[in-house]
Design a protein around this motif. Structure first.
Motif, mmCIF file in Angstrom:
data_model
loop_
_atom_site.group_PDB
_atom_site.id
_atom_site.type_symbol
_atom_site.label_atom_id
_atom_site.label_comp_id
_atom_site.label_asym_id
_atom_site.label_seq_id
_atom_site.Cartn_x
_atom_site.Cartn_y
_atom_site.Cartn_z
ATOM 1 N N HIS A 169 29.011 40.348 -9.173
ATOM 2 C CA HIS A 169 28.697 39.551 -10.349
ATOM 3 C C HIS A 169 27.286 39.031 -10.157
ATOM 4 O O HIS A 169 27.060 38.108 -9.371
ATOM 5 N N LYS B 240 39.057 39.342 -12.104
ATOM 6 C CA LYS B 240 39.120 38.611 -13.365
ATOM 7 C C LYS B 240 38.391 37.280 -13.262
ATOM 8 O O LYS B 240 37.681 36.876 -14.196
ATOM 9 N N ALA C 20 34.671 37.777 -13.376
ATOM 10 C CA ALA C 20 34.179 38.087 -14.720
ATOM 11 C C ALA C 20 33.967 36.827 -15.550
ATOM 12 O O ALA C 20 33.189 36.838 -16.501
#
Length: 126
Positions: free
Chosen positions: A99, A120, A123
């Motif tokens: 990320h 998840k 994100a």
């Protein structure tokens, strides 16, 4: 460099056989190309204690780590290096999620579905 934002991961991060959460272990470093500027390790209590015997507190096998880098390219270079170094060694494989300038490394002792919880969460990071 300001500290990285605190990710909101599942509330399962504690050492095996522990009555409560343990503080994460952090490792500041001096920044240089392809090296993280900071690192935090954590445990995930979904990993059975018998699967972590022989490992030391803070080892990736207990849950994972979050490494921050000066640039997204440095984080990607580190992820690529880890994948290349571990691809032929099943005992060392791990889940990696990028990320921006952050690399989240997750223990292979978690199932793909369990590791996906971290993907998840990554994100949702700003």
């Amino acid at each position: 460099m300001p500290p990285a934002p605190s990710p909101r991961f599942p509330p399962r991060c504690r050492p095996p056989n522990s009555a409560g959460p343990s503080p994460p272990r952090t490792t500041p470093t001096t920044s240089s190309a392809d090296q993280y500027s900071s690192k935090i390790t954590f445990t995930d209590n979904r990993i059975p204690a018998d699967q972590t015997e022989g490992h030391q507190t803070g080892d990736l096998e207990f849950g994972g780590s979050i490494e921050t880098f000066a640039t997204a390219a440095d984080a990607k270079a580190r992820a690529d290096y880890i994948q290349a170094a571990t691809s032929s060694l099943p005992a060392l494989t791990e889940y990696n999620y990028l990320h921006d300038a952050t690399l989240i490394r997750i223990s292979h002792l978690l199932t793909p579905e369990q590791a996906a919880d971290y993907e998840k969460a990554a994100a949702r990071l700003p």
